[in-house]
Write a protein that holds these residues in place. Structure first.
Motif, PDB file in Angstrom:
ATOM      1  N   LEU A 129      -8.522   6.984  -8.307  1.00  0.00           N
ATOM      2  CA  LEU A 129      -7.444   6.348  -8.757  1.00  0.00           C
ATOM      3  C   LEU A 129      -7.649   5.291  -9.630  1.00  0.00           C
ATOM      4  N   THR A 130      -6.951   5.631 -10.775  1.00  0.00           N
ATOM      5  CA  THR A 130      -7.440   4.482 -12.040  1.00  0.00           C
ATOM      6  C   THR A 130      -6.968   3.007 -11.376  1.00  0.00           C
ATOM      7  N   SER A 131      -6.274   2.801 -10.350  1.00  0.00           N
ATOM      8  CA  SER A 131      -6.135   1.493  -9.986  1.00  0.00           C
ATOM      9  C   SER A 131      -7.359   1.135  -8.905  1.00  0.00           C
ATOM     10  N   LEU A 151       0.129   5.963  -6.372  1.00  0.00           N
ATOM     11  CA  LEU A 151      -0.445   5.510  -5.421  1.00  0.00           C
ATOM     12  C   LEU A 151      -1.206   4.283  -5.744  1.00  0.00           C
ATOM     13  N   LYS A 152      -0.942   3.323  -4.319  1.00  0.00           N
ATOM     14  CA  LYS A 152      -1.637   1.981  -4.580  1.00  0.00           C
ATOM     15  C   LYS A 152      -2.252   1.847  -3.194  1.00  0.00           C
ATOM     16  N   VAL A 153      -3.964   1.672  -3.409  1.00  0.00           N
ATOM     17  CA  VAL A 153      -4.657   1.427  -2.201  1.00  0.00           C
ATOM     18  C   VAL A 153      -5.412   0.129  -2.425  1.00  0.00           C
ATOM     19  N   MET A 204       0.979  -1.226  -0.054  1.00  0.00           N
ATOM     20  CA  MET A 204      -0.175   0.056   0.164  1.00  0.00           C
ATOM     21  C   MET A 204       0.874   1.199  -0.042  1.00  0.00           C
ATOM     22  N   SER A 205       0.618   2.186  -0.657  1.00  0.00           N
ATOM     23  CA  SER A 205       1.396   3.463  -1.090  1.00  0.00           C
ATOM     24  C   SER A 205       0.305   4.688  -0.927  1.00  0.00           C
ATOM     25  N   THR A 206       0.402   5.400  -0.009  1.00  0.00           N
ATOM     26  CA  THR A 206      -0.546   6.619   0.081  1.00  0.00           C
ATOM     27  C   THR A 206      -0.005   7.944   0.390  1.00  0.00           C
ATOM     28  N   ASN A 207       1.495   7.954  -0.203  1.00  0.00           N
ATOM     29  CA  ASN A 207       2.207   9.400  -0.102  1.00  0.00           C
ATOM     30  C   ASN A 207       1.637  10.191  -0.944  1.00  0.00           C
ATOM     31  N   ILE A 208       1.058  11.430  -0.666  1.00  0.00           N
ATOM     32  CA  ILE A 208       0.607  12.357  -1.693  1.00  0.00           C
ATOM     33  C   ILE A 208       1.347  13.693  -1.061  1.00  0.00           C
ATOM     34  N   SER A 209       2.537  13.518  -0.522  1.00  0.00           N
ATOM     35  CA  SER A 209       3.316  14.768  -0.142  1.00  0.00           C
ATOM     36  C   SER A 209       3.938  15.680  -1.223  1.00  0.00           C
ATOM     37  N   GLU A 210       3.978  15.060  -2.462  1.00  0.00           N
ATOM     38  CA  GLU A 210       4.365  15.742  -3.443  1.00  0.00           C
ATOM     39  C   GLU A 210       3.554  16.714  -4.111  1.00  0.00           C
TER      40      GLU A 210
END
Length: 118
Positions: free
Chosen positions: A83-85, A116-118, A1-7
């Motif tokens: 999210l597309t995914s 992002l991957k959720v 799971m990747s939820t890093n939106i800091s960018e």
């Protein structure tokens, strides 16, 4: 799971952003821009926007998906990008309209969404 939106903080005019589960309205991640902006309330409220658009597309028989939703206010721009995914989860970004570049903001949100991957 990747939820890093800091960018997303690097977008000109950034006010705040969050990653939201549209099925529950729960915020999965957030980034504040330093101002007073209730991201949890904004994320939950925009869940209704996403649900309404999906219902409208279904009622119209459109076999399509939401790429993004733009809400233009007098002083702010709000971008919503599922999210597309996992279309049940969306990125929500609030920007100051005077200092934001909409084209660049949409490109930056799209790029972050792709990570992002959720």
């Amino acid at each position: 799971m990747s939820t890093n939106i800091s960018e997303l903080k690097n977008i000109a005019g950034f006010i705040g952003a969050c990653l939201v589960d549209s099925e529950s309205g729960l915020m999965l991640a957030s980034e504040a821009g330093g101002g007073k902006f209730d991201l949890e309330a904004a994320g939950a409220a925009n869940t209704e926007v996403v649900r309404a658009k999906n219902a409208a597309m279904k009622a119209l028989g459109l076999n399509d998906h939401i790429e993004d939703i733009l809400i233009t206010l007098g002083s702010q721009l709000h971008l919503i990008r599922p999210l597309t995914s996992n279309p049940a989860v969306f990125v929500y970004v609030a920007l100051d309209r005077k200092s934001a570049n909409l084209g660049m903001a949409r490109l930056n949100v799209k790029n972050v969404e792709g990570t992002l991957k959720v």
